[in-house]
Design an enzyme around this catalytic site. Structure first.
Site, short mmCIF file in Angstrom:
data_model
loop_
_atom_site.label_atom_id
_atom_site.label_comp_id
_atom_site.label_asym_id
_atom_site.label_seq_id
_atom_site.Cartn_x
_atom_site.Cartn_y
_atom_site.Cartn_z
N LYS A 74 41.72 -60.90 -31.70
CA LYS A 74 41.56 -61.39 -33.07
C LYS A 74 40.20 -62.08 -33.12
CE LYS A 74 44.09 -64.04 -36.59
NZ LYS A 74 44.07 -63.10 -37.69
C1 LIG Z 1 44.15 -57.49 -39.02
C2 LIG Z 1 45.44 -58.20 -38.97
N1 LIG Z 1 46.56 -57.50 -38.72
C3 LIG Z 1 47.76 -58.10 -38.67
C4 LIG Z 1 47.88 -59.47 -38.86
C5 LIG Z 1 49.22 -60.11 -38.75
O1 LIG Z 1 49.30 -60.83 -37.56
P1 LIG Z 1 50.21 -62.12 -37.42
O2 LIG Z 1 51.56 -61.72 -37.83
O3 LIG Z 1 50.12 -62.46 -35.99
O4 LIG Z 1 49.64 -63.13 -38.33
C6 LIG Z 1 46.74 -60.23 -39.12
C7 LIG Z 1 46.83 -61.67 -39.29
O5 LIG Z 1 46.50 -62.40 -38.43
C8 LIG Z 1 45.50 -59.58 -39.16
O6 LIG Z 1 44.40 -60.28 -39.42
#
Ligand SMILES: Cc1ncc(COP(=O)(O)O)c(C=O)c1O
Length: 319
Positions: A159
């Site tokens: 991330k």
């Molecule tokens: C690109 C992306 N995909 C999926 C998610 C969902 O991830 P999470 O459930 O860990 O927030 C996020 C959010 O963080 C994201 O930025």
């Protein structure tokens, strides 16, 4: 929603006033996108404020840093404790949590290895990403003309702030074209995810979601939804999904820390099912909200309570 600009931010081990939480313009991260971050939530549950799956978020933060060869000057427990400290310093009962690890100020060059690895944790009150109506009735989305990052380019499992350049293109295009959000395909044309959400597609009672090999972030809400849907007795499959599965779906929904569980009612102006939230989406959504609000037993141990007593008034949910 603009920040109020008050309160405290945790920076490199100290709590600093919001107005003083600045970095130098020559910091590496600004020029080269050398940062990794998290987005988690603290909910005001019936038993008091609780962070939701903070351990999983902090683990992913450290995983992201590892992929980018960043030596974090704190261990995971220290930063987890710092999250709790900064929430309490701001006296929030419910908030969004944004830890950020980034290459700071020393010199500019692509590598960045001479720059310090700095850490900040920002918390703010951010009740909902979409409107209450959208969460109940669903949103209209399009397929983005932008693909997700190809495998072996900027890694989807990290991330990293750099990945959100791609996310911005997806989101801006959706907005410009009159949609609430967009779904991106991977570079092979299969379903990937939204700008900041994972996606689930339901047909004939089976819940499907793209596997992490389709350029998706391994979302923590995605993991929760897979677990909760299986708890509810649904058949959940992680499998590569071609674009057209969206047009044939009975139900489609987004999940993520920010969007929680949000139904999608149309894709490319084609109604999904009957054009409103379907029963499986509603069942999963209800279960999710019951868990995060503490209204159902936390059988998976996902809530970390902050030791603040529950509010006496009802209706103090953090949403
Ligand atoms: C690109 C992306 N995909 C999926 C998610 C969902 O991830 P999470 O459930 O860990 O927030 C996020 C959010 O963080 C994201 O930025």
């Amino acid at each position: 929603m603009a920040f109020p600009g008050t309160g405290k931010i945790w920076m490199n081990g100290s709590l600093v006033d919001w107005a003083d939480a600045n970095i130098h313009i020559a910091s590496h991260t600004i020029h080269y996108g050398s940062g990794v971050f998290e987005g988690a939530r603290c909910y005001d549950t019936v038993k008091g404020p609780a962070c939701f799956r903070l351990d999983a978020h902090m683990r992913r933060l450290f995983d992201s840093a590892r992929i980018y060869r960043m030596d974090v000057p704190y261990d995971q427990q220290t930063l987890t404790d710092a999250v709790v400290e900064v929430i309490q310093a701001n006296a929030f009962r419910a908030c969004y949590i944004r830890p950020l690890i980034y290459r700071g100020y020393d010199s500019l060059g692509v590598h960045g290895n001479t720059c310090p690895v700095d850490v900040a944790i920002i918390v703010w009150e951010w009740p909902s990403y979409y409107s209450k109506e959208s969460v109940e009735e669903g949103i209209d989305v399009k397929i983005s003309t932008w693909a997700r990052n190809a495998p072996n380019t900027t890694p989807a499992m990290a991330k990293s702030v750099a990945n959100y350049a791609n996310a911005q293109l997806i989101k801006m295009e959706a907005d410009a074209d009159g949609y609430t959000e967009a779904i991106a395909l991977d570079t092979y044309g299969n379903l990937s995810e939204g700008s900041g959400q994972n996606i689930f597609v339901v047909r004939d009672g089976v819940i499907n979601t793209p596997p992490i090999g389709n350029s998706v972030l391994a979302g923590i809400t995605r993991d929760c939804v897979i677990t909760l849907a299986r708890d509810l007795g649904f058949d959940v499959r992680e499998q590569t999904l071609p674009r057209e599965t969206l047009y044939l779906a009975d139900e489609v929904f987004f999940v993520g820390t920010a969007v929680e569980v949000t139904p999608i009612r149309s894709v490319d102006r084609i109604a999904v099912g009957r054009g409103r939230r379907g029963p499986i989406t509603e069942a999963v959504q209800q279960r999710f909200f019951q868990i995060v609000r503490g209204d159902a037993p936390d059988t998976h141990g996902w809530l970390q309570y902050l030791g603040v007593p529950a509010a006496t008034a009802s209706g103090t949910s953090g949403r």
